[in-house]
Scaffold this motif. Structure first.
Motif, PDB file in Angstrom:
ATOM      1  N   HIS A  70      30.398  66.461  70.183  1.00  0.00           N
ATOM      2  CA  HIS A  70      31.098  65.898  71.332  1.00  0.00           C
ATOM      3  C   HIS A  70      31.237  64.383  71.239  1.00  0.00           C
ATOM      4  CE1 HIS A  70      30.481  69.945  73.173  1.00  0.00           C
ATOM      5  NE2 HIS A  70      31.765  69.697  73.327  1.00  0.00           N
ATOM      6  N   CYS A 129      27.848  70.125  76.469  1.00  0.00           N
ATOM      7  CA  CYS A 129      27.559  71.511  76.074  1.00  0.00           C
ATOM      8  C   CYS A 129      26.105  71.910  76.287  1.00  0.00           C
ATOM      9  CB  CYS A 129      27.949  71.740  74.620  1.00  0.00           C
ATOM     10  SG  CYS A 129      26.897  70.865  73.449  1.00  0.00           S
ATOM     11  N   CYS A 152      26.022  65.401  71.949  1.00  0.00           N
ATOM     12  CA  CYS A 152      25.687  65.927  70.628  1.00  0.00           C
ATOM     13  C   CYS A 152      26.696  65.329  69.630  1.00  0.00           C
ATOM     14  CB  CYS A 152      25.753  67.453  70.615  1.00  0.00           C
ATOM     15  SG  CYS A 152      27.429  68.103  70.778  1.00  0.00           S
ATOM     16  N   CYS A 167      22.966  67.316  75.427  1.00  0.00           N
ATOM     17  CA  CYS A 167      24.355  66.876  75.489  1.00  0.00           C
ATOM     18  C   CYS A 167      24.877  67.183  76.890  1.00  0.00           C
ATOM     19  CB  CYS A 167      25.174  67.611  74.435  1.00  0.00           C
ATOM     20  SG  CYS A 167      26.965  67.347  74.576  1.00  0.00           S
TER      21      CYS A 167
END
Ligand SMILES: [Zn+2]
Length: 202
Positions: free
Chosen positions: A146, A110, A143, A107
């Motif tokens: 998100h 993050c 991800c 991601c």
């Protein structure tokens, strides 16, 4: 070896084009695959002198590419407008793989990857409804969490909220450098008059 591959790619392109041709004769009509199959087999034989072995596979492939819509089992439809938009907007499997690879299968916000149990999505940086197209440059790996945030808040809103949270944290920790960094970024949002509805306090 490469000659054989080249030949088989060419063969499947010719076959797919014949299937396309049939559907293009009947735009917006729901068509049973068995009706297509007889026609494409005879046309392919007529043009190449060869047998078209698995037209059903070709139809499925055109469906996977977004050219056809599946209406029911064994029933497909070619809607020109849908096919056009789909081609421009949606990432193909190959494009998705390229974006995931470029982003290191993590991601971009993050850093979570499959090894952390994250489910990865390929997202349009500039959303489709703002005219964002499906090209590698406009793709990013997110991800589920998100991707969800992005879908609900849009890109810049998500960014601004994250910097506000980071700024609050920096204030609590009395981390001067990080505070200044966040202020500068949040100031830029104000300078460009972006997302003024999300407020923050220095
Ligand atoms: Zn994430």
């Amino acid at each position: 070896m490469s000659d054989i591959n080249h030949e088989s790619t060419e063969k499947s392109t010719v076959q797919l084009n014949i299937i396309r041709e049939y559907f293009e004769m009947y735009p917006n009509v729901e068509i049973q695959t068995k009706d297509v199959v007889d026609w494409v087999i005879s046309i392919y034989l007529e043009r190449t002198g060869k047998i078209f072995r698995d037209p059903d596979r070709g139809i499925r492939s055109l469906y996977q590419k977004g050219f056809l819509q599946k209406i029911a089992k064994g029933v497909y439809k070619y809607a020109p407008e849908y096919a056009q938009n789909k081609r421009q907007e949606d990432f193909t499997t190959a494009q998705k793989n390229e974006v995931l690879k470029r982003d290191g299968y993590k991601c971009v916000i993050c850093g979570a990857g499959r090894e952390n149990g994250a489910e990865l999505h390929v997202d349009h940086i500039k959303p489709k409804d703002m005219g964002g197209l499906a090209n590698i440059e406009n793709g990013q790996t997110l991800c589920s969490q998100h991707n969800f945030l992005k879908k609900n808040l849009k890109q810049t809103e998500t960014g601004k909220k994250m910097f506000i949270r980071l700024y609050e944290l920096a204030k609590k920790e009395k981390n001067q450098d990080l505070q200044e960094f966040c202020i500068e970024i949040l100031q830029t949002f104000e300078d460009f008059n972006v997302n003024g509805h999300i407020e923050w306090e220095k």
